[in-house]
Design a protein around this motif. Structure first.
Motif, short mmCIF file in Angstrom:
data_model
loop_
_atom_site.label_atom_id
_atom_site.label_comp_id
_atom_site.label_asym_id
_atom_site.label_seq_id
_atom_site.Cartn_x
_atom_site.Cartn_y
_atom_site.Cartn_z
N VAL A 44 0.87 -1.17 0.00
CA VAL A 44 0.00 0.00 0.00
C VAL A 44 0.91 1.23 0.00
N VAL A 45 0.84 2.01 -1.07
CA VAL A 45 1.73 3.16 -1.18
C VAL A 45 1.05 4.48 -0.83
N GLU A 46 -0.28 4.44 -0.72
CA GLU A 46 -1.00 5.66 -0.34
C GLU A 46 -2.35 5.29 0.25
N GLY A 47 -2.71 5.90 1.36
CA GLY A 47 -4.02 5.70 1.96
C GLY A 47 -4.12 4.43 2.79
N ASP A 48 -5.34 4.16 3.23
CA ASP A 48 -5.63 2.97 4.04
C ASP A 48 -6.27 1.92 3.15
N TRP A 49 -5.91 0.68 3.40
CA TRP A 49 -6.45 -0.43 2.62
C TRP A 49 -6.77 -1.56 3.59
N PRO A 50 -8.04 -1.90 3.75
CA PRO A 50 -8.43 -2.85 4.80
C PRO A 50 -8.40 -4.32 4.40
N TYR A 51 -7.96 -4.65 3.20
CA TYR A 51 -8.04 -6.03 2.73
C TYR A 51 -6.70 -6.75 2.85
N GLY A 52 -6.71 -8.03 2.57
CA GLY A 52 -5.49 -8.82 2.67
C GLY A 52 -4.97 -9.35 1.36
N LYS A 53 -5.80 -9.32 0.30
CA LYS A 53 -5.38 -9.87 -0.99
C LYS A 53 -5.99 -9.06 -2.11
N VAL A 54 -5.25 -8.94 -3.18
CA VAL A 54 -5.75 -8.30 -4.39
C VAL A 54 -5.59 -9.27 -5.55
N VAL A 55 -6.61 -9.31 -6.42
CA VAL A 55 -6.59 -10.16 -7.61
C VAL A 55 -7.01 -9.29 -8.79
N LEU A 56 -6.22 -9.33 -9.86
CA LEU A 56 -6.52 -8.56 -11.06
C LEU A 56 -6.64 -9.51 -12.25
N MET A 57 -7.78 -9.44 -12.94
CA MET A 57 -8.05 -10.28 -14.10
C MET A 57 -8.44 -9.41 -15.27
N SER A 58 -8.25 -9.94 -16.48
CA SER A 58 -8.72 -9.22 -17.67
C SER A 58 -9.58 -10.15 -18.51
N PHE A 59 -10.51 -9.53 -19.23
CA PHE A 59 -11.41 -10.23 -20.14
C PHE A 59 -11.50 -9.39 -21.41
N LYS A 60 -11.69 -10.03 -22.55
CA LYS A 60 -11.66 -9.29 -23.81
C LYS A 60 -12.77 -8.26 -23.92
N ASP A 61 -13.88 -8.48 -23.22
CA ASP A 61 -14.97 -7.50 -23.19
C ASP A 61 -15.91 -7.82 -22.03
N ARG A 62 -16.87 -6.95 -21.80
CA ARG A 62 -17.79 -7.14 -20.68
C ARG A 62 -18.63 -8.41 -20.86
N GLU A 63 -19.02 -8.71 -22.08
CA GLU A 63 -19.82 -9.91 -22.33
C GLU A 63 -19.07 -11.17 -21.90
N THR A 64 -17.78 -11.24 -22.18
CA THR A 64 -16.97 -12.39 -21.78
C THR A 64 -16.88 -12.47 -20.26
N PHE A 65 -16.69 -11.32 -19.60
CA PHE A 65 -16.68 -11.28 -18.14
C PHE A 65 -18.00 -11.81 -17.58
N GLU A 66 -19.11 -11.34 -18.13
CA GLU A 66 -20.44 -11.75 -17.65
C GLU A 66 -20.64 -13.25 -17.84
N LYS A 67 -20.22 -13.79 -18.97
CA LYS A 67 -20.35 -15.23 -19.21
C LYS A 67 -19.59 -16.02 -18.15
N TRP A 68 -18.38 -15.56 -17.83
CA TRP A 68 -17.59 -16.22 -16.80
C TRP A 68 -18.25 -16.07 -15.43
N ALA A 69 -18.56 -14.85 -15.05
CA ALA A 69 -19.08 -14.58 -13.71
C ALA A 69 -20.40 -15.30 -13.43
N HIS A 70 -21.22 -15.47 -14.46
CA HIS A 70 -22.54 -16.09 -14.28
C HIS A 70 -22.59 -17.54 -14.75
N SER A 71 -21.45 -18.09 -15.14
CA SER A 71 -21.42 -19.47 -15.62
C SER A 71 -21.75 -20.44 -14.48
N PRO A 72 -22.34 -21.57 -14.82
CA PRO A 72 -22.61 -22.57 -13.79
C PRO A 72 -21.34 -23.03 -13.06
#
Length: 95
Positions: A44-72
């Protein structure tokens, strides 16, 4: 347009979280997501951060993200994440 999903979490049930994490990559890759960062000790280089882990992911577009997030498959494994963590997920549009 590429979208980035940023999860900021605190883990309070390591066993259930590890169960989720063990199955995470298979589901992410099936839906064309990319894991860009996963860090349980981010600097943490600036401010307060109350969490313990960060995860960053990328998807080619919002539709692909939605398919993943709502997949069975993701809905099934995410039960362990929801039970094991607190936090937020932010979706940001790429430039």
């Amino acid at each position: 347009m590429t979208v980035y999903a940023l999860a900021q979490i605190s883990i309070h049930d390591r066993e259930r979280y590890n169960s989720y994490a063990a199955r995470f990559m298979d589901v992410l890759l099936k839906y064309e997501g990319r894991l860009l960062a996963a860090d349980e000790q981010p600097e943490v280089v600036e401010g307060d951060w109350p969490y313990g882990k960060v995860v960053l992911m990328s998807f080619k577009d919002r539709e692909t993200f939605e398919k993943w997030a709502h997949s069975p498959e993701y809905q099934e494994i995410s039960k362990d994440r929801v039970a094991a963590t607190t936090g937020v997920v932010i979706l940001a549009k790429g430039l």
